[in-house]
Each structure stands twice: as structure tokens, then as C-alpha cells.
Design an enzyme around this catalytic site. Structure first.
Site, mmCIF file in Angstrom:
data_model
loop_
_atom_site.group_PDB
_atom_site.id
_atom_site.type_symbol
_atom_site.label_atom_id
_atom_site.label_comp_id
_atom_site.label_asym_id
_atom_site.label_seq_id
_atom_site.Cartn_x
_atom_site.Cartn_y
_atom_site.Cartn_z
ATOM 1 N N HIS A 218 -2.624 -3.852 -2.178
ATOM 2 C CA HIS A 218 -3.965 -4.136 -1.667
ATOM 3 C C HIS A 218 -3.885 -5.255 -0.620
ATOM 4 C CE1 HIS A 218 -3.727 -6.914 -5.278
ATOM 5 N NE2 HIS A 218 -3.976 -7.762 -4.296
ATOM 6 N N ALA A 219 -4.981 -5.419 0.104
ATOM 7 C CA ALA A 219 -5.168 -6.571 0.994
ATOM 8 C C ALA A 219 -6.510 -7.188 0.632
ATOM 9 C CB ALA A 219 -5.172 -6.132 2.459
#
Ligand code: TYD
Length: 137
Positions: free
Chosen positions: A52-53
């Protein structure tokens, strides 16, 4: 942001024959006020985490025990960082896709975060992260 903005930061280490000590103060050793602490532990062999970011949240990762790799990706470049000691950590600013693998058995990853948990701060789909980068977000 790009992967070179993710810095390895040395932490104070008070060496002592009785056992070493490291301390961390928000806004001093890490470049943000610490709002949240969480840790990954009991990670089974071969597991991957991350993927994820984050839109706004800064994080600082420390291998409190054992070791693991963090794969950083800014949409253009990738970089793999191996964390294995408890007296330094990796600062990951927002808008960097991160994955984690290669956990040694018994490893513990401590994460200091600049924000409380909010699912709306996540990009969990790489395509959405890429699209946000293209739109200059
Ligand atoms: P997630 O961020 O997806 O873990 P990873 O990316 O490291 O594999 O988090 C796993 C679950 O835990 C997810 O359902 C959200 C929840 N969670 C919280 O409730 N609070 C937190 O501070 C974190 C980091 C996760």
C-alpha cells in the site's frame, strides 16, 4: 516524493554492559510528531506485508528484532532496503508504495506513524496510487 527521500536514520544508542538502550523522540529523531505506534510480529516464514501507499502519513520502521526487507516504489523507481538492527530506522514519507518480505523468524517490525489509523489515507490498489501520481496528488 521519490525513493531517495526514504532515509535510513541512526538513532541514539547508549551502550551499557547491562544492555544497550535506544530512545526516540517525535520531531527530533523522527521528523514528525508520533501519533501512533504499531508492530508486526509472529510473521510466518514467506509472508509478505505492506502492499500500500499512504496519502498523508509518514512512517518510521525499525527492526526491533530479527530482520526483513522493505521494497520502496515511487511509481518510477524501486529500491530494496534491508532492516536488521534496532538502532536505526527507515523514514517513509507519504506517497511511496511499500511492500515487506524476507522476514526472519521471530522478527518484530516497529512502526511509528505521524497519523492515527485511517483507512481513507490508504491506496491499496497500485493502479489508484499510479493514477494519483499522474494527477499530481
Ligand atoms: P494493513 O495496513 O493492511 O497491514 P499491512 O499492510 O502491514 O499488511 O493492516 C492490517 C489490518 O489492521 C487492516 O484491517 C487495518 C488494521 N489496522 C488498524 O486497525 N490500525 C492500524 O494502525 C493498522 C496499521 C492497521
Amino acid at each position: 516524493m521519490n525513493v531517495d527521500d526514504c532515509k535510513l536514520i541512526n538513532l541514539p544508542k547508549i551502550t551499557d554492559p547491562r544492555g544497550n538502550l535506544t530512545f526516540i523522540e517525535g520531531n527530533r529523531h523522527v521528523a514528525f510528531p508520533i501519533q501512533r505506534v504499531f508492530y508486526l510480529y509472529d510473521v510466518p516464514g514467506g509472508a509478505d506485508r505492506g502492499g500500500h501507499a499512504l496519502k498523508r502519513c509518514h512512517q518510521f520502521l525499525i527492526a526491533m528484532s530479527g530482520s526483513f526487507d522493505v521494497i520502496l516504489d515511487d511509481g518510477t523507481q524501486k529500491r530494496r532496503v534491508h532492516l536488521s538492527r534496532s538502532y536505526y530506522g527507515l523514514h517513509i514519507p507519504p506517497m511511496i508504495w511499500r511492500e515487506m518480505d524476507n522476514f526472519s523468524s521471530g522478527s518484530v517490525c516497529l512502526v511509528l506513524a505521524s497519523e492515527c489509523y485511517s483507512e481513507s489515507d490508504y491506496f491499496r490498489e497500485y493502479a489508484a496510487f499510479e493514477a494519483a501520481l499522474k494527477n499530481g496528488r
